[in-house]
Design a protein around this motif. Sequence first.
Motif, PDB file in Angstrom:
ATOM      1  N   HIS A 116       1.043  -1.017   0.035  1.00 13.81           N
ATOM      2  CA  HIS A 116      -0.038  -0.040  -0.066  1.00 13.81           C
ATOM      3  C   HIS A 116       0.948   1.293  -0.096  1.00 13.81           C
ATOM      4  O   HIS A 116       1.961   1.192   0.649  1.00 13.81           O
ATOM      5  CB  HIS A 116      -0.933  -0.021   1.320  1.00 13.81           C
ATOM      6  CG  HIS A 116      -2.048   0.991   1.048  1.00 13.81           C
ATOM      7  ND1 HIS A 116      -1.843   2.218   1.477  1.00 13.81           N
ATOM      8  CD2 HIS A 116      -3.231   1.101   0.714  1.00 13.81           C
ATOM      9  CE1 HIS A 116      -3.066   2.750   1.613  1.00 13.81           C
ATOM     10  NE2 HIS A 116      -3.814   2.125   1.002  1.00 13.81           N
ATOM     11  N   TRP A 129       5.212  -3.922   5.820  1.00 16.05           N
ATOM     12  CA  TRP A 129       4.443  -3.024   4.834  1.00 16.05           C
ATOM     13  C   TRP A 129       5.724  -2.621   3.783  1.00 16.05           C
ATOM     14  O   TRP A 129       6.825  -2.550   4.043  1.00 16.05           O
ATOM     15  CB  TRP A 129       4.215  -1.634   5.561  1.00 16.05           C
ATOM     16  CG  TRP A 129       3.993  -0.491   4.703  1.00 16.05           C
ATOM     17  CD1 TRP A 129       2.957  -0.274   3.939  1.00 16.05           C
ATOM     18  CD2 TRP A 129       4.815   0.496   4.482  1.00 16.05           C
ATOM     19  NE1 TRP A 129       2.978   0.787   2.978  1.00 16.05           N
ATOM     20  CE2 TRP A 129       4.172   1.119   3.493  1.00 16.05           C
ATOM     21  CE3 TRP A 129       6.013   0.927   4.927  1.00 16.05           C
ATOM     22  CZ2 TRP A 129       4.800   2.709   2.840  1.00 16.05           C
ATOM     23  CZ3 TRP A 129       6.670   2.185   4.359  1.00 16.05           C
ATOM     24  CH2 TRP A 129       6.064   2.874   3.254  1.00 16.05           C
ATOM     25  N   THR A 133       4.008  -2.002  -5.217  1.00 18.12           N
ATOM     26  CA  THR A 133       2.789  -3.015  -5.600  1.00 18.12           C
ATOM     27  C   THR A 133       3.607  -4.221  -6.065  1.00 18.12           C
ATOM     28  O   THR A 133       4.242  -4.389  -6.754  1.00 18.12           O
ATOM     29  CB  THR A 133       2.182  -2.434  -6.933  1.00 18.12           C
ATOM     30  OG1 THR A 133       1.503  -1.004  -6.819  1.00 18.12           O
ATOM     31  CG2 THR A 133       0.990  -3.176  -7.386  1.00 18.12           C
ATOM     32  N   ASP A 179      -5.027  -5.614  -0.166  1.00 20.37           N
ATOM     33  CA  ASP A 179      -3.899  -5.049  -0.230  1.00 20.37           C
ATOM     34  C   ASP A 179      -2.927  -5.830   0.492  1.00 20.37           C
ATOM     35  O   ASP A 179      -1.705  -5.545   0.684  1.00 20.37           O
ATOM     36  CB  ASP A 179      -3.746  -3.608   0.341  1.00 20.37           C
ATOM     37  CG  ASP A 179      -4.585  -2.373  -0.334  1.00 20.37           C
ATOM     38  OD1 ASP A 179      -4.468  -2.601  -1.559  1.00 20.37           O
ATOM     39  OD2 ASP A 179      -5.082  -1.328   0.240  1.00 20.37           O
TER      40      ASP A 179
END
Length: 259
Positions: A116, A129, A133, A179
Amino acid sequence: MRIALGVEYDGTAYSGWQRQAHADSVQAVLESALSRVADAPVTVTCAGRTDAGVHATQQVVHLDPPAQRPERAWVRGVNSNLPGSVAVTWIRGVDERFHARFSATARRYRYVMLSHPVRPALNRDRVAWTWRTLAVEPMQEAARHLLGEHDFSAFRAVACQAKHPVRTVYHLSLTRVGDYLYLDIEANAFLHHMVRNIAGTLMAVGAGEREPDWVADVLAGRDRTRAGITAPGGGLYLVGVRYPESYGLPPMGRLPAFA
């Protein structure tokens, strides 16, 4: 009688599973709580040590309790003496041949990635994280190269103390939910940082930095410096430990899921 326990924990605040002299560990707080219920010192043996920041929904430990207590007393009594980040989820009586580590036939982990543009706040210590993409199809293609028995030296931490690098991966899949990407892997055993190094390598493929067949070359090269990064510990969960059915132990904990 020897007993086995299922343990769930949020590893964010701990230096890892193993007891350490000058840092908080999951083992230390669990043994402290067990000792209070037993009214005597207790030492546990786990199915597999986890690193700093790594979580578990199904860690398995065994102990030879110095005192007899009803199963309800062990679960409720121990949980009442544990911090909120650690909980005993089940208890079973087992025979003395059972060993949490050596009796295990397989371990299963889930690694959670969030792809994300904006970093998370609430889940910052529970997922890995990346702003990039990640394309799941190339990652799935690359993952197939890792199935089966291989020398996993390329995915082994320098500090790994395992006697040999050969492991057998029974299952490795990637799925996307919004996501979030979930990497599920099961093997007979794992090397130090093996899952996190596999995750970091597959993330490079998903981001388009490498082709899927690169993973086969990395594996064959047996050189850690040729693989991807070591992905963050916060995205990793120990979710299952398998034993012979004769022991009657639950094979899986709950799977962490985000939306």
